[in-house]
Design an enzyme around this catalytic site. Structure first.
Site, mmCIF file in Angstrom:
data_model
loop_
_atom_site.group_PDB
_atom_site.id
_atom_site.type_symbol
_atom_site.label_atom_id
_atom_site.label_comp_id
_atom_site.label_asym_id
_atom_site.label_seq_id
_atom_site.Cartn_x
_atom_site.Cartn_y
_atom_site.Cartn_z
ATOM 1 N N GLY A 168 -1.614 -0.965 -10.376
ATOM 2 C CA GLY A 168 -0.855 0.200 -10.818
ATOM 3 C C GLY A 168 0.429 0.461 -10.054
ATOM 4 N N GLN A 169 0.881 -0.494 -9.233
ATOM 5 C CA GLN A 169 2.118 -0.303 -8.478
ATOM 6 C C GLN A 169 3.310 -0.399 -9.421
ATOM 7 O OE1 GLN A 169 2.695 -3.043 -5.213
ATOM 8 N NE2 GLN A 169 4.509 -1.979 -4.481
ATOM 9 N N ASP B 5 6.523 13.378 -4.893
ATOM 10 C CA ASP B 5 6.580 12.457 -6.028
ATOM 11 C C ASP B 5 7.290 13.170 -7.180
ATOM 12 O OD1 ASP B 5 5.656 11.044 -8.549
ATOM 13 O OD2 ASP B 5 4.612 9.836 -7.048
ATOM 14 N N ILE B 6 8.136 12.453 -7.916
ATOM 15 C CA ILE B 6 8.866 13.079 -9.024
ATOM 16 C C ILE B 6 7.987 13.286 -10.261
ATOM 17 C CG2 ILE B 6 11.118 12.263 -8.252
ATOM 18 C CD1 ILE B 6 10.983 10.201 -10.565
ATOM 19 N N HIS C 127 3.969 2.059 -0.529
ATOM 20 C CA HIS C 127 3.942 3.509 -0.393
ATOM 21 C C HIS C 127 2.522 4.035 -0.528
ATOM 22 C CE1 HIS C 127 4.681 2.639 -4.674
ATOM 23 N NE2 HIS C 127 4.116 3.800 -4.971
#
Length: 112
Positions: A91-92, A29-30, A98
């Site tokens: 919260g998507q 995850d970034i 994913h």
């Protein structure tokens, strides 16, 4: 299609591929929320968990199996958390199904 994760799956946007097979891809995850924070995505576009059907059961199985393999590879022997955010209230933030794989520290409950 203008889907960020579809572009990543297609190789148009480069990422560090931690796990990949014909159906799923895992990458860091970034914006990590734990020492280990990996996203596991289906290569097939599904907008969210709510958009899957019984025909997608194999994809869901592949996501969970891949998350387990990544957890082992990342040394998460003491445990980890998997989260699937669905829809705005869930919260998507990216419109592609994913799984967040989080680990490397104790997780608390409730998450928030």
């Amino acid at each position: 299609m203008d889907c960020l994760f579809c572009k990543i799956a297609a190789g148009t946007i480069p990422v560090t591929r931690l796990y990949e097979n014909d159906h799923v891809l895992a990458f860091p995850d970034i914006s990590p929320q734990a020492p280990v924070h990996v996203l596991v995505i289906p290569k097939k576009h599904l907008a969210s968990h709510a958009h899957g059907t019984a025909e997608d059961a194999a994809v869901y199985g592949e996501l969970l199996a891949a998350a387990g393999e990544v957890a082992k590879a990342q040394g998460l022997d003491n445990g980890y958390r998997m989260v699937i955010n669905t829809g705005a209230d869930g919260g998507q933030t990216v419109g592609h199904l994913h799984v967040h794989l989080l680990g490397g520290r104790p997780m608390h409950w409730p998450p928030g």
